[in-house]
Design a protein around this motif. Structure first.
Motif, mmCIF file in Angstrom:
data_model
loop_
_atom_site.group_PDB
_atom_site.id
_atom_site.type_symbol
_atom_site.label_atom_id
_atom_site.label_comp_id
_atom_site.label_asym_id
_atom_site.label_seq_id
_atom_site.Cartn_x
_atom_site.Cartn_y
_atom_site.Cartn_z
ATOM 1 N N ALA A 17 0.809 -1.217 0.000
ATOM 2 C CA ALA A 17 0.000 0.000 0.000
ATOM 3 C C ALA A 17 0.841 1.265 0.000
ATOM 4 O O ALA A 17 0.385 2.315 -0.455
ATOM 5 C CB ALA A 17 -0.936 0.008 1.202
ATOM 6 N N SER A 18 2.065 1.172 0.500
ATOM 7 C CA SER A 18 2.902 2.373 0.562
ATOM 8 C C SER A 18 3.214 2.914 -0.826
ATOM 9 O O SER A 18 3.206 4.119 -1.045
ATOM 10 C CB SER A 18 4.198 2.081 1.320
ATOM 11 O OG SER A 18 5.038 1.217 0.575
ATOM 12 N N ILE A 43 2.264 9.209 -1.226
ATOM 13 C CA ILE A 43 3.181 8.145 -0.817
ATOM 14 C C ILE A 43 3.962 8.581 0.420
ATOM 15 O O ILE A 43 4.108 7.825 1.383
ATOM 16 C CB ILE A 43 4.129 7.774 -1.967
ATOM 17 C CG1 ILE A 43 3.305 7.171 -3.099
ATOM 18 C CG2 ILE A 43 5.218 6.809 -1.502
ATOM 19 C CD1 ILE A 43 4.020 7.033 -4.395
ATOM 20 N N SER A 44 4.448 9.799 0.414
ATOM 21 C CA SER A 44 5.284 10.293 1.523
ATOM 22 C C SER A 44 4.533 10.302 2.846
ATOM 23 O O SER A 44 5.101 9.950 3.887
ATOM 24 C CB SER A 44 5.780 11.700 1.211
ATOM 25 O OG SER A 44 6.521 11.694 0.024
ATOM 26 N N ALA A 48 5.340 8.425 6.223
ATOM 27 C CA ALA A 48 5.469 9.202 7.461
ATOM 28 C C ALA A 48 4.663 8.556 8.582
ATOM 29 O O ALA A 48 5.063 8.589 9.753
ATOM 30 C CB ALA A 48 5.024 10.642 7.249
ATOM 31 N N GLY A 49 3.532 7.948 8.222
ATOM 32 C CA GLY A 49 2.748 7.211 9.208
ATOM 33 C C GLY A 49 3.517 6.045 9.797
ATOM 34 O O GLY A 49 3.314 5.666 10.947
ATOM 35 N N TYR A 50 4.441 5.476 9.006
ATOM 36 C CA TYR A 50 5.307 4.407 9.509
ATOM 37 C C TYR A 50 6.184 4.900 10.660
ATOM 38 O O TYR A 50 6.645 4.111 11.471
ATOM 39 C CB TYR A 50 6.233 3.895 8.410
ATOM 40 C CG TYR A 50 5.611 3.003 7.364
ATOM 41 C CD1 TYR A 50 4.333 2.484 7.483
ATOM 42 C CD2 TYR A 50 6.343 2.656 6.240
ATOM 43 C CE1 TYR A 50 3.802 1.671 6.508
ATOM 44 C CE2 TYR A 50 5.827 1.836 5.257
ATOM 45 C CZ TYR A 50 4.553 1.336 5.406
ATOM 46 O OH TYR A 50 4.035 0.519 4.440
ATOM 47 N N GLY A 100 -3.695 5.751 7.271
ATOM 48 C CA GLY A 100 -3.495 4.386 6.790
ATOM 49 C C GLY A 100 -2.076 3.909 7.064
ATOM 50 O O GLY A 100 -1.855 2.781 7.510
ATOM 51 N N GLY A 101 -1.084 4.758 6.805
ATOM 52 C CA GLY A 101 0.304 4.406 7.071
ATOM 53 C C GLY A 101 0.580 4.225 8.552
ATOM 54 O O GLY A 101 1.351 3.342 8.951
ATOM 55 N N THR A 102 -0.062 5.037 9.377
ATOM 56 C CA THR A 102 0.112 4.918 10.821
ATOM 57 C C THR A 102 -0.377 3.561 11.316
ATOM 58 O O THR A 102 0.289 2.890 12.108
ATOM 59 C CB THR A 102 -0.634 6.057 11.544
ATOM 60 O OG1 THR A 102 -0.124 7.312 11.073
ATOM 61 C CG2 THR A 102 -0.463 5.970 13.043
ATOM 62 N N PHE A 103 -1.533 3.143 10.839
ATOM 63 C CA PHE A 103 -2.078 1.858 11.264
ATOM 64 C C PHE A 103 -1.404 0.686 10.553
ATOM 65 O O PHE A 103 -1.324 -0.414 11.100
ATOM 66 C CB PHE A 103 -3.597 1.829 11.077
ATOM 67 C CG PHE A 103 -4.316 2.590 12.155
ATOM 68 C CD1 PHE A 103 -4.788 1.942 13.280
ATOM 69 C CD2 PHE A 103 -4.490 3.957 12.062
ATOM 70 C CE1 PHE A 103 -5.429 2.641 14.292
ATOM 71 C CE2 PHE A 103 -5.128 4.674 13.069
ATOM 72 C CZ PHE A 103 -5.598 4.014 14.185
ATOM 73 N N ALA A 104 -0.907 0.904 9.344
ATOM 74 C CA ALA A 104 -0.198 -0.155 8.616
ATOM 75 C C ALA A 104 1.184 -0.413 9.191
ATOM 76 O O ALA A 104 1.833 -1.399 8.835
ATOM 77 C CB ALA A 104 -0.068 0.227 7.140
#
Length: 183
Positions: A17-18, A43-44, A48-50, A100-104
């Motif tokens: 998904a990233s 994408i960034s 960043a959520g990561y 989404g990135g934070t939860f992924a």
């Protein structure tokens, strides 16, 4: 226990998904009428959520268990992919991508601990070696799949529907196959 890349599908889903929107950036720029720099933000902000997610998911898995964190985060991660697919303005897609990135990030931050819980010290190294392929496979597949969808004439929203379906499938696998390993 035989060494196999257990639970790697969760990491492949979140890393897939990233990079997936990169194949439909042109459609995103046309629909939302934003610049290439803002398209890159889709994408960034996910990546960043990561950076934010592990600050919560790692310690939380030590409090409420690894399985619970995987289930909770994948429910929200799936929902945010649906939110991206239904977005009608720039702010909504950017916010949903960040969340989404934070939860992924949960599979990325907690899977090492999960592998450590499952395998003993003698076989853990080999298991982790197989498992570490997943974070590299996902971002590689994302642009390939979305690029194929773009040249096939599929609407950009279907990239996010595909991500939601994949995340939902992984959620079902988590619920029915992942035992609680933190004791």
């Amino acid at each position: 226990r035989p060494v196999r890349p257990a639970r790697a599908h969760n990491v492949i889903s979140s890393t897939f998904a990233s990079s997936a929107p990169s194949g439909v950036e042109e459609q995103l720029m046309e629909y939302f009428t934003f610049s290439e720099e803002v398209a890159t933000l889709t994408i960034s902000l996910f990546v960043a959520g990561y950076c934010v997610g592990p600050l919560v998911w790692g310690p939380l898995s030590e409090q409420i268990g690894r399985r619970n964190v995987f289930i909770i985060t994948f429910v929200f991660y799936t929902a945010f992919q649906v939110g991206c697919a239904l977005s009608h303005n720039t702010a909504s897609i950017l916010i949903f991508r960040f969340l989404g990135g934070t939860f992924a990030a949960a599979p990325l931050s907690n899977s090492g601990a999960l592998v450590s819980d499952i395998w003993d010290a003698g076989t853990r190294g080999e298991a982790l070696a197989y498992f570490t392929l997943a974070p590299f496979a996902g971002p590689t597949l994302g642009p390939l799949v979305s690029g194929f969808m773009f040249v096939s004439g599929v609407d950009w929203r279907w990239v996010f529907w595909l991500l939601a379906l994949f995340a939902g499938f992984c959620l079902v696998l988590i619920v029915f196959t992942l035992p609680e390993t933190f004791v």
